[in-house]
Write an enzyme that holds these catalytic residues in place. Sequence first.
Site, PDB file in Angstrom:
ATOM      1  CD  GLU A 176      -2.994  -0.947   2.323  1.00  0.00           C
ATOM      2  OE1 GLU A 176      -2.742  -0.156   3.255  1.00  0.00           O
ATOM      3  OE2 GLU A 176      -4.018  -1.654   2.287  1.00  0.00           O
ATOM      4  CD  GLU A 292      -4.557  -6.195   3.002  1.00  0.00           C
ATOM      5  OE1 GLU A 292      -5.439  -5.599   3.671  1.00  0.00           O
ATOM      6  OE2 GLU A 292      -3.384  -5.781   2.915  1.00  0.00           O
TER       7      GLU A 292
END
Length: 374
Positions: A176, A292
Amino acid sequence: MDRGPVRALATTGALTLVLTLVGAGDAPAGGAPSSPRQPSDRPAGVTEPPWRWGYATDEECTVSEILEPSCGVWWGASPYQDRIEPLEEAVDRRMDIVYTWRGVDQANIPGRRERELIAEGRFVHTNIEARRFTRSGHPAVSYESLIDGEFDDSLRSQARAVAELDVPYFVTFDHEADANTRYNRRGTPEEFVRAWRHIVDLYREEGADNAIWVWNVTGWEGNFDRLPGLWPGNDYVDWVSWEAYNMTGCDSQPHWDEVYSFEDMMRPAYEWFQNEGPDHGIDPDKPVMIGEMGTTPIGSQETLEWYSEIPDVLRRYERVRAVKVWDNKLSPDCDFRIRANEYAQRGFEAAGQDPYVYLPERVRRLAEYAQQRG
């Protein structure tokens, strides 16, 4: 455009593993595929890893050296409290991939937990954070400090341990990096790229050719313009990864007032990488991992269907070859734990039993091999 995979062995051509797959509708949900027949030409006593074996089956599925299956999808999880067993028991299947979270300062990675997961027949995906996990609060470290070699000793130790495993091992550096909480916080995008390449180069130097590099971003549309500057290059990335969350009701997302399906959240990034990626030097043929995913409770039937519909969605997006649920919570109002909601559990269980994501023979063969090696 260069398309070379990271691992040196990949230049010799794909090794294949043939899996027994049951086509959609050929077996009831939860039915295990039939056992593969042992190849007649495998010498007795050979202890090669299972992904180097061949099997005669009803349907052949090749798996490349970077673990990309030509059909089907690996199914996995980032488990609550780092324990995968309760989730597996609840949904009546073993996960193909387990996500673990570690720091650049930890020399003993892969550790005991990762080794146990592998010995029991799972692949491991470890995110190596630009944080000090050996200190309280896991403080962040700068990309510049990594480039300057401050953590080379621990990173080289990690690389040697990965190499010694002699099994494929998924690795991400600082997931991220495009998120608002990360972007330009630990360093510039250019420094992120240099740090990523520095770590990959260290692993290569230590012989960790079994490391499979997974570049993970958020997948949020508002961050797409940040992605080109964070791309390490095709020679430094094996898999492209992003996330697919529905956060209805999360206190951290007060303006999230709609319900979005798994496909709603997965598709924009998929289309961006396929259509825009090549303009920025990103190979659109890289396999995709949804690193995810998950939803907050959105009603009984709606929550069940959010998960149970995932396999049918995946069949329409052929580059997606792995999916992992984030089995955790951010707060009481932002809870993605599968076992905390009956309908999430039932939906995730139904999805995990779908033949498209249920490849149990591969897991069993890997377990047997790992156990043989002790």
